[in-house]
Design an enzyme around this catalytic site. Structure first.
Site, PDB file in Angstrom:
ATOM      1  N   PRO A  12      -2.009  -7.339   9.275  1.00 23.38           N
ATOM      2  CA  PRO A  12      -1.869  -6.856  10.649  1.00 23.38           C
ATOM      3  C   PRO A  12      -2.373  -5.430  10.875  1.00 23.38           C
ATOM      4  O   PRO A  12      -2.242  -4.574  10.004  1.00 23.38           O
ATOM      5  CB  PRO A  12      -0.352  -6.927  10.888  1.00 23.38           C
ATOM      6  N   ASN A  13      -2.933  -5.255  12.035  1.00 22.75           N
ATOM      7  CA  ASN A  13      -3.437  -3.966  12.536  1.00 22.75           C
ATOM      8  C   ASN A  13      -4.736  -3.506  11.877  1.00 22.75           C
ATOM      9  O   ASN A  13      -5.320  -2.511  12.297  1.00 22.75           O
ATOM     10  CB  ASN A  13      -2.370  -2.854  12.418  1.00 22.75           C
ATOM     11  N   ARG A  20      -7.862   3.372  14.426  1.00 27.73           N
ATOM     12  CA  ARG A  20      -6.444   3.505  14.046  1.00 27.73           C
ATOM     13  C   ARG A  20      -6.267   4.601  12.992  1.00 27.73           C
ATOM     14  O   ARG A  20      -6.780   4.493  11.870  1.00 27.73           O
ATOM     15  CB  ARG A  20      -5.973   2.172  13.457  1.00 27.73           C
ATOM     16  N   TYR A  25      -6.688   6.075   7.435  1.00 29.62           N
ATOM     17  CA  TYR A  25      -7.357   4.815   7.076  1.00 29.62           C
ATOM     18  C   TYR A  25      -8.888   4.882   7.101  1.00 29.62           C
ATOM     19  O   TYR A  25      -9.546   3.887   6.800  1.00 29.62           O
ATOM     20  CB  TYR A  25      -6.858   3.698   7.998  1.00 29.62           C
ATOM     21  N   ASN A  76      -5.551  -7.207   1.378  1.00 29.65           N
ATOM     22  CA  ASN A  76      -4.786  -6.060   1.862  1.00 29.65           C
ATOM     23  C   ASN A  76      -3.786  -6.630   2.868  1.00 29.65           C
ATOM     24  O   ASN A  76      -4.121  -6.843   4.034  1.00 29.65           O
ATOM     25  CB  ASN A  76      -5.701  -5.038   2.538  1.00 29.65           C
ATOM     26  N   ALA A  79       1.061  -4.129   6.500  1.00 29.90           N
ATOM     27  CA  ALA A  79       2.521  -3.948   6.552  1.00 29.90           C
ATOM     28  C   ALA A  79       3.277  -5.067   5.837  1.00 29.90           C
ATOM     29  O   ALA A  79       4.387  -4.851   5.328  1.00 29.90           O
ATOM     30  CB  ALA A  79       2.975  -3.836   8.001  1.00 29.90           C
ATOM     31  N   GLU A 100      -5.112  -6.690  -5.188  1.00 32.54           N
ATOM     32  CA  GLU A 100      -4.486  -6.074  -4.004  1.00 32.54           C
ATOM     33  C   GLU A 100      -5.150  -4.722  -3.739  1.00 32.54           C
ATOM     34  O   GLU A 100      -5.342  -3.945  -4.678  1.00 32.54           O
ATOM     35  CB  GLU A 100      -2.993  -5.870  -4.310  1.00 32.54           C
ATOM     36  N   HIS A 102      -5.377  -1.225  -0.935  1.00 34.68           N
ATOM     37  CA  HIS A 102      -4.880  -0.468   0.219  1.00 34.68           C
ATOM     38  C   HIS A 102      -5.793   0.726   0.447  1.00 34.68           C
ATOM     39  O   HIS A 102      -6.208   1.380  -0.523  1.00 34.68           O
ATOM     40  CB  HIS A 102      -3.450   0.024  -0.001  1.00 34.68           C
ATOM     41  N   ARG A 109       3.293   7.855   0.197  1.00 30.28           N
ATOM     42  CA  ARG A 109       3.655   7.854   1.617  1.00 30.28           C
ATOM     43  C   ARG A 109       5.168   7.631   1.767  1.00 30.28           C
ATOM     44  O   ARG A 109       5.925   7.913   0.844  1.00 30.28           O
ATOM     45  CB  ARG A 109       2.824   6.776   2.343  1.00 30.28           C
TER      46      ARG A 109
HETATM   47  C1  DQA Z   1      -2.095  -0.292   4.266  1.00 31.63           C
HETATM   48  C2  DQA Z   1      -0.778   0.434   3.973  1.00 31.63           C
HETATM   49  C3  DQA Z   1       0.391  -0.231   4.685  1.00 31.63           C
HETATM   50  O1  DQA Z   1       1.598   0.449   4.397  1.00 31.63           O
HETATM   51  C4  DQA Z   1       0.170  -0.215   6.185  1.00 31.63           C
HETATM   52  O2  DQA Z   1       1.194  -0.906   6.847  1.00 31.63           O
HETATM   53  C5  DQA Z   1      -1.178  -0.718   6.589  1.00 31.63           C
HETATM   54  C6  DQA Z   1      -2.340  -0.409   5.772  1.00 31.63           C
HETATM   55  C7  DQA Z   1      -3.319   0.429   3.668  1.00 31.63           C
HETATM   56  O3  DQA Z   1      -4.346  -0.212   3.538  1.00 31.63           O
HETATM   57  O4  DQA Z   1      -3.244   1.618   3.347  1.00 31.63           O
HETATM   58  O5  DQA Z   1      -1.322  -1.325   7.650  1.00 31.63           O
HETATM   59  O6  DQA Z   1      -2.040  -1.581   3.688  1.00 31.63           O
END
Ligand code: DQA
Length: 150
Positions: A12-13, A20, A25, A76, A79, A100, A102, A109
């Site tokens: 998501p997002n 964003r 990011y 990835n 959240a 995985e 990120h 964080r």
């Molecule tokens: C994320 C880290 C997560 O905590 C966050 O909710 C994201 C992006 C990252 O790629 O740094 O949406 O996965």
């Protein structure tokens, strides 16, 4: 020679990448990241399928559906990393090499981001290098697939 396939999953997002929180990011859009990944994959004779969803169940369904048709997963979960037993269970169920990634370093964080519910069921985790995390993750995934085949 059968072309090998990798499924890239974005949670998501991540569709908002580029606009964003760019200081966290990065400034590349998801399309740009996917295009870079495609290039890397093609050079190594891999086909790439990319999918983004804001919906947990849609990601689970994708893992279930494609898990038996691809050679590895780059994910990835965004959240959902920190909350989704369902995504973890789906990855375990399909049992194929998974890496995985990120963009941010989740370990430096907020405390709720420091836990990943999938980190102990994947080959490895790459965090903190912005869009480069995906590229490094893809390379690591391809190496893992090749090593397991040898
Ligand atoms: C994320 C880290 C997560 O905590 C966050 O909710 C994201 C992006 C990252 O790629 O740094 O949406 O996965």
């Amino acid at each position: 020679m059968k072309i090998k396939k990798i499924l890239v999953l974005h949670g998501p997002n991540l569709n908002l990448l580029g606009s964003r929180e760019p200081s966290t990011y990065g400034s590349l859009s998801l399309q740009e990241i996917n295009a870079r990944l495609k290039k890397i994959a093609q050079k190594q004779k891999y086909a790439l399928l990319s999918y983004q969803s804001n919906i947990e169940g849609a990601l689970v369904t994708k893992i279930q559906k494609w898990g038996s048709k691809v050679d590895g997963i780059l994910i990835n979960p965004a959240a959902y990393t920190h909350t989704s037993v369902a995504i973890r269970d789906a990855l375990v169920a399909v049992g194929i090499p998974t890496v995985e990634v990120h963009l941010s370093n989740i370990h430096k964080r907020e405390s709720f981001r420091r836990q990943s519910l999938i980190s102990d069921v994947v080959e490895g985790q790459i965090v903190g290098f912005g869009p480069k995390s995906y590229e490094l993750g893809l390379q690591a995934l391809i190496q893992t697939i090749e090593r397991q085949r040898a």
